[in-house]
Design an enzyme around this catalytic site. Structure first.
Site, PDB file in Angstrom:
ATOM      1  N   HIS A 101     -30.201  33.841 -11.110  1.00  0.00           N
ATOM      2  CA  HIS A 101     -29.422  32.662 -10.714  1.00  0.00           C
ATOM      3  C   HIS A 101     -27.960  32.896 -11.048  1.00  0.00           C
ATOM      4  O   HIS A 101     -27.640  33.616 -11.990  1.00  0.00           O
ATOM      5  CB  HIS A 101     -29.940  31.392 -11.396  1.00  0.00           C
ATOM      6  CG  HIS A 101     -30.063  31.527 -12.876  1.00  0.00           C
ATOM      7  ND1 HIS A 101     -31.111  32.178 -13.485  1.00  0.00           N
ATOM      8  CD2 HIS A 101     -29.242  31.125 -13.881  1.00  0.00           C
ATOM      9  CE1 HIS A 101     -30.935  32.166 -14.787  1.00  0.00           C
ATOM     10  NE2 HIS A 101     -29.812  31.529 -15.065  1.00  0.00           N
ATOM     11  N   HIS A 103     -24.503  30.864 -12.019  1.00  0.00           N
ATOM     12  CA  HIS A 103     -23.945  29.577 -12.439  1.00  0.00           C
ATOM     13  C   HIS A 103     -22.640  29.312 -11.688  1.00  0.00           C
ATOM     14  O   HIS A 103     -21.777  30.196 -11.601  1.00  0.00           O
ATOM     15  CB  HIS A 103     -23.614  29.605 -13.943  1.00  0.00           C
ATOM     16  CG  HIS A 103     -24.803  29.707 -14.840  1.00  0.00           C
ATOM     17  ND1 HIS A 103     -25.329  28.624 -15.506  1.00  0.00           N
ATOM     18  CD2 HIS A 103     -25.577  30.768 -15.194  1.00  0.00           C
ATOM     19  CE1 HIS A 103     -26.357  29.017 -16.250  1.00  0.00           C
ATOM     20  NE2 HIS A 103     -26.532  30.317 -16.074  1.00  0.00           N
TER      21      HIS A 103
HETATM   22  P1  AMP Z   1     -29.427  31.252 -18.149  1.00  0.00           P
HETATM   23  O1  AMP Z   1     -29.168  31.028 -19.623  1.00  0.00           O
HETATM   24  O2  AMP Z   1     -28.333  31.976 -17.449  1.00  0.00           O
HETATM   25  O3  AMP Z   1     -30.803  31.850 -17.914  1.00  0.00           O
HETATM   26  O4  AMP Z   1     -29.393  29.793 -17.510  1.00  0.00           O
HETATM   27  C1  AMP Z   1     -30.504  28.989 -17.311  1.00  0.00           C
HETATM   28  C2  AMP Z   1     -29.969  27.625 -16.923  1.00  0.00           C
HETATM   29  O5  AMP Z   1     -31.010  26.889 -16.315  1.00  0.00           O
HETATM   30  C3  AMP Z   1     -29.482  26.799 -18.121  1.00  0.00           C
HETATM   31  O6  AMP Z   1     -28.113  26.433 -17.922  1.00  0.00           O
HETATM   32  C4  AMP Z   1     -30.384  25.576 -18.103  1.00  0.00           C
HETATM   33  O7  AMP Z   1     -29.711  24.395 -18.451  1.00  0.00           O
HETATM   34  C5  AMP Z   1     -30.869  25.536 -16.660  1.00  0.00           C
HETATM   35  N1  AMP Z   1     -32.152  24.901 -16.455  1.00  0.00           N
HETATM   36  C6  AMP Z   1     -33.296  25.097 -17.155  1.00  0.00           C
HETATM   37  N2  AMP Z   1     -34.297  24.359 -16.631  1.00  0.00           N
HETATM   38  C7  AMP Z   1     -33.779  23.687 -15.569  1.00  0.00           C
HETATM   39  C8  AMP Z   1     -34.306  22.760 -14.614  1.00  0.00           C
HETATM   40  N3  AMP Z   1     -35.592  22.379 -14.644  1.00  0.00           N
HETATM   41  N4  AMP Z   1     -33.462  22.275 -13.675  1.00  0.00           N
HETATM   42  C9  AMP Z   1     -32.168  22.650 -13.646  1.00  0.00           C
HETATM   43  N5  AMP Z   1     -31.616  23.523 -14.507  1.00  0.00           N
HETATM   44  C10 AMP Z   1     -32.396  24.028 -15.450  1.00  0.00           C
END
Ligand code: AMP
Ligand code: ZN
Length: 138
Positions: A101, A103
């Site tokens: 993903h 950001h």
């Molecule tokens: P990373 O640390 O780059 O793997 O980012 C994962 C991101 O996913 C974090 O910013 C979380 O807040 C976000 N996240 C986790 N679960 C969900 C969800 N169900 N819906 C939307 N965002 C999420």
């Protein structure tokens, strides 16, 4: 292919609800559940892949094109003053969800910004030269 224990695969399939701001045949963009700024969102390819090492090159290019479009749209709509793109690979790099993903993080002049700060590591000129040679010649 969908991975059974992957939260983002479940968001893509609709099993887990999300606030979707964009969708096309290859990806979705959703609002991050724990935003670091107003509008913090994530671009998620529909096809499961773990990270930058695994992602198909063509999908990676499409992710960046979508980021360009959404960053412009979010800037127009949210009136943000700047933007971070962030993409974590591996636990050591801060990745917590192991489905690629990107950001999208709008930044605002007057906000209490949780800015990403880099502290510099001390390297000698020799070490820098060696690293440069290593990277250039591999
Ligand atoms: P990373 O640390 O780059 O793997 O980012 C994962 C991101 O996913 C974090 O910013 C979380 O807040 C976000 N996240 C986790 N679960 C969900 C969800 N169900 N819906 C939307 N965002 C999420
Ligand atoms: Zn997945």
């Amino acid at each position: 292919m969908k991975k059974d224990d992957c939260i983002f695969c479940k968001i893509v399939s609709g099993e887990i609800p999300s606030r979707k701001i964009y969708e096309d045949e290859d990806m979705i963009a959703i609002m991050d559940l724990n935003p670091t700024s107003k509008g913090h969102s994530l671009i998620i390819p529909k096809e499961h892949c773990r990270d930058l090492y695994e992602i198909d090159e063509e999908i990676a290019a499409k992710v960046m094109k979508t980021a360009k479009k959404l960053a412009q749209k979010m800037t127009d709509v949210l009136c943000c003053d700047g933007f971070n793109l962030l993409q974590n690979n591996g636990e050591v790099a801060g990745q917590t969800i192991f489905h690629f993903h990107l950001h999208l993080i709008p930044r605002y002049k007057d906000a209490d910004n949780n800015l990403l700060k880099f502290t510099s590591v001390k390297l000698t000129d020799q070490e820098m030269d060696n690293l440069c040679q290593q990277l250039k010649n591999s």
